[in-house]
Design a protein around this motif. Structure first.
Motif, mmCIF file in Angstrom:
data_model
loop_
_atom_site.group_PDB
_atom_site.id
_atom_site.type_symbol
_atom_site.label_atom_id
_atom_site.label_comp_id
_atom_site.label_asym_id
_atom_site.label_seq_id
_atom_site.Cartn_x
_atom_site.Cartn_y
_atom_site.Cartn_z
ATOM 1 N N VAL A 256 -92.679 36.898 17.993
ATOM 2 C CA VAL A 256 -93.150 36.666 16.619
ATOM 3 C C VAL A 256 -93.746 35.267 16.501
ATOM 4 C CG1 VAL A 256 -92.479 36.558 14.193
ATOM 5 C CG2 VAL A 256 -91.481 38.303 15.692
ATOM 6 N N SER A 257 -93.139 34.295 17.166
ATOM 7 C CA SER A 257 -93.688 32.934 17.172
ATOM 8 C C SER A 257 -95.103 32.918 17.728
ATOM 9 C CB SER A 257 -92.798 32.020 18.010
ATOM 10 O OG SER A 257 -93.451 30.789 18.293
ATOM 11 N N HIS A 258 -95.298 33.568 18.868
ATOM 12 C CA HIS A 258 -96.647 33.623 19.457
ATOM 13 C C HIS A 258 -97.636 34.254 18.482
ATOM 14 C CE1 HIS A 258 -95.155 32.135 23.132
ATOM 15 N NE2 HIS A 258 -94.892 33.259 23.753
ATOM 16 N N PHE A 259 -97.229 35.362 17.884
ATOM 17 C CA PHE A 259 -98.109 36.068 16.949
ATOM 18 C C PHE A 259 -98.496 35.163 15.786
ATOM 19 C CE2 PHE A 259 -98.744 38.507 13.096
ATOM 20 C CZ PHE A 259 -99.676 39.464 13.482
ATOM 21 N N SER B 104 -92.458 41.442 31.377
ATOM 22 C CA SER B 104 -91.542 40.880 30.401
ATOM 23 C C SER B 104 -91.272 41.894 29.298
ATOM 24 C CB SER B 104 -92.141 39.600 29.798
ATOM 25 O OG SER B 104 -91.370 39.127 28.721
ATOM 26 N N GLU B 105 -90.141 41.728 28.626
ATOM 27 C CA GLU B 105 -89.826 42.599 27.490
ATOM 28 C C GLU B 105 -90.580 42.174 26.229
ATOM 29 O OE1 GLU B 105 -85.528 44.435 27.773
ATOM 30 O OE2 GLU B 105 -85.398 42.250 27.811
ATOM 31 N N GLU B 106 -91.261 41.071 26.311
ATOM 32 C CA GLU B 106 -92.035 40.558 25.164
ATOM 33 C C GLU B 106 -93.360 40.021 25.665
ATOM 34 O OE1 GLU B 106 -93.898 37.197 23.789
ATOM 35 O OE2 GLU B 106 -92.132 36.797 25.027
ATOM 36 N N GLU B 107 -94.459 40.400 25.012
ATOM 37 C CA GLU B 107 -95.766 39.897 25.426
ATOM 38 C C GLU B 107 -96.762 40.028 24.275
ATOM 39 O OE1 GLU B 107 -98.739 40.232 29.313
ATOM 40 O OE2 GLU B 107 -97.217 41.755 28.967
ATOM 41 N N LEU B 108 -97.475 38.943 23.987
ATOM 42 C CA LEU B 108 -98.548 38.987 23.005
ATOM 43 C C LEU B 108 -99.849 39.273 23.729
ATOM 44 C CD1 LEU B 108 -99.347 38.540 19.996
ATOM 45 C CD2 LEU B 108 -99.951 36.201 20.647
ATOM 46 N N LEU B 109 -100.552 40.290 23.274
ATOM 47 C CA LEU B 109 -101.815 40.695 23.876
ATOM 48 C C LEU B 109 -102.947 40.272 22.946
ATOM 49 C CD1 LEU B 109 -100.585 44.270 24.828
ATOM 50 C CD2 LEU B 109 -100.660 42.264 26.309
ATOM 51 N N VAL B 110 -103.917 39.557 23.507
ATOM 52 C CA VAL B 110 -104.987 38.966 22.705
ATOM 53 C C VAL B 110 -106.330 39.351 23.303
ATOM 54 C CG1 VAL B 110 -105.971 36.826 21.792
ATOM 55 C CG2 VAL B 110 -103.493 37.003 22.160
ATOM 56 N N ARG B 111 -107.266 39.749 22.431
ATOM 57 C CA ARG B 111 -108.625 40.018 22.883
ATOM 58 C C ARG B 111 -109.605 39.456 21.854
ATOM 59 N NH1 ARG B 111 -111.256 45.968 23.704
ATOM 60 N NH2 ARG B 111 -111.426 45.821 21.439
ATOM 61 N N GLU B 112 -110.571 38.697 22.352
ATOM 62 C CA GLU B 112 -111.628 38.166 21.494
ATOM 63 C C GLU B 112 -112.863 39.040 21.612
ATOM 64 O OE1 GLU B 112 -111.976 33.710 21.056
ATOM 65 O OE2 GLU B 112 -110.937 33.824 23.000
ATOM 66 N N ASP B 113 -113.426 39.395 20.476
ATOM 67 C CA ASP B 113 -114.648 40.196 20.431
ATOM 68 C C ASP B 113 -115.607 39.514 19.473
ATOM 69 O OD1 ASP B 113 -116.595 42.101 20.566
ATOM 70 O OD2 ASP B 113 -115.464 43.682 19.561
ATOM 71 N N GLY B 114 -116.433 38.626 20.028
ATOM 72 C CA GLY B 114 -117.296 37.815 19.180
ATOM 73 C C GLY B 114 -116.457 36.871 18.347
ATOM 74 N N ASP B 115 -116.615 36.950 17.041
ATOM 75 C CA ASP B 115 -115.821 36.117 16.135
ATOM 76 C C ASP B 115 -114.501 36.772 15.755
ATOM 77 O OD1 ASP B 115 -117.780 34.168 16.107
ATOM 78 O OD2 ASP B 115 -118.814 35.029 14.370
ATOM 79 N N ALA B 116 -114.288 37.990 16.193
ATOM 80 C CA ALA B 116 -113.070 38.721 15.836
ATOM 81 C C ALA B 116 -111.979 38.483 16.878
ATOM 82 C CB ALA B 116 -113.368 40.211 15.714
ATOM 83 N N LEU B 117 -110.743 38.437 16.405
ATOM 84 C CA LEU B 117 -109.588 38.257 17.274
ATOM 85 C C LEU B 117 -108.672 39.455 17.066
ATOM 86 C CD1 LEU B 117 -108.240 36.165 19.230
ATOM 87 C CD2 LEU B 117 -106.928 35.390 17.238
ATOM 88 N N GLU B 118 -108.380 40.167 18.156
ATOM 89 C CA GLU B 118 -107.523 41.341 18.085
ATOM 90 C C GLU B 118 -106.184 41.020 18.753
ATOM 91 O OE1 GLU B 118 -109.647 44.548 19.842
ATOM 92 O OE2 GLU B 118 -111.209 44.563 18.308
ATOM 93 N N LEU B 119 -105.094 41.379 18.073
ATOM 94 C CA LEU B 119 -103.760 41.069 18.562
ATOM 95 C C LEU B 119 -102.915 42.336 18.647
ATOM 96 C CD1 LEU B 119 -102.878 37.929 16.367
ATOM 97 C CD2 LEU B 119 -103.794 37.940 18.689
ATOM 98 N N ALA B 120 -102.010 42.351 19.610
ATOM 99 C CA ALA B 120 -100.973 43.374 19.686
ATOM 100 C C ALA B 120 -99.728 42.694 20.239
ATOM 101 C CB ALA B 120 -101.391 44.530 20.580
ATOM 102 N N LEU B 121 -98.574 43.090 19.742
ATOM 103 C CA LEU B 121 -97.308 42.496 20.169
ATOM 104 C C LEU B 121 -96.455 43.562 20.833
ATOM 105 C CD1 LEU B 121 -95.274 40.173 20.241
ATOM 106 C CD2 LEU B 121 -94.563 40.805 17.918
ATOM 107 N N TYR B 122 -96.202 43.364 22.113
ATOM 108 C CA TYR B 122 -95.340 44.291 22.836
ATOM 109 C C TYR B 122 -93.903 43.777 22.825
ATOM 110 C CZ TYR B 122 -92.983 46.707 26.627
ATOM 111 O OH TYR B 122 -92.071 47.430 27.351
#
Length: 213
Positions: A93-96, A40-58
């Motif tokens: 942006v909505s997903h983020f 897709s031309e749009e994708e939210l990438l999410v990774r959980e590391d313990g209590d931390a949440l890491e995000l990236a928006l493609y």
């Protein structure tokens, strides 16, 4: 463009997110390294590391390039010229925002909830860009374009296909109910209903979208 969409969604829902989506936008190479599917031309990438949440928006560079001519002008022109492109950015942006908002309130979010909220967000932000222009006919056309004239990617798994179709069904029912406020020019009631639904969680949100309660 990403920042403008975030500002508009925050104004609609009456909150401010400290994280700015444009800061988290990554290019194609980085998205692949972070586990992006590339479908897709749009994708939210999410990774959980313990209590931390890491995000990236493609957001695909080609998508952002398409929208550059509209970046500084009235967004009404963009809605006429490239509604699909704008909606893809709005969905990302909505997903983020929704993941960041739910994480800040200490709760999890399902993929169906995320997709259904994004469909509502696209309708709301496009609708309100045209609110001062006699929005009734535009709203009817927008409903058809977002919820009826749709197609799905061929490479979706059966589970993914069901999720997108169900998100479309649920959000369409909710947005159709909102049309009473549109035709009655009741902006305060429209925003009130949108904000109430946004703050519902998990199954309560999905039930509200489907049945109004």
């Amino acid at each position: 463009m990403v920042g403008r969409v975030q500002d508009h969604l925050e104004a609609i829902y009456g909150f401010t997110c400290e994280a700015r989506a444009e800061v988290f936008v990554v290019d194609t190479e980085a998205a692949v390294q972070l586990g992006g599917t590339g479908r897709s031309e749009e994708e939210l990438l999410v990774r959980e590391d313990g209590d931390a949440l890491e995000l990236a928006l493609y957001l695909a560079p080609s998508l952002l390039d398409r929208l550059k001519p509209y970046a500084a002008g009235p967004l009404g022109y963009l809605l006429d010229g490239d509604l699909d492109g704008y909606c893809q950015v709005a969905e990302g942006v909505s997903h983020f925002l929704y993941v960041a908002h739910t994480a800040a309130h200490g709760r999890t979010v399902s993929l169906l909830e995320l997709e259904a909220q994004a469909e509502v967000d696209k309708f709301a932000v496009c609708l309100l860009h045209r609110w001062g222009e006699g929005v009734g006919a535009w709203a009817e056309e927008l409903l058809k374009r977002l919820f009826e004239r749709v197609s799905y990617r061929e490479r979706l798994s059966p589970q993914e296909r069901w999720r997108y179709e169900e998100a479309n069904r649920l959000s369409r029912r909710f947005c159709t109910r909102l049309m009473g406020h549109v035709t009655g020019r009741r902006l305060d009631r429209l925003l009130g209903d949108l904000r109430y639904a946004y703050r519902l969680g998990a199954e309560a949100k999905l039930r509200h979208f489907a049945h109004g309660g």
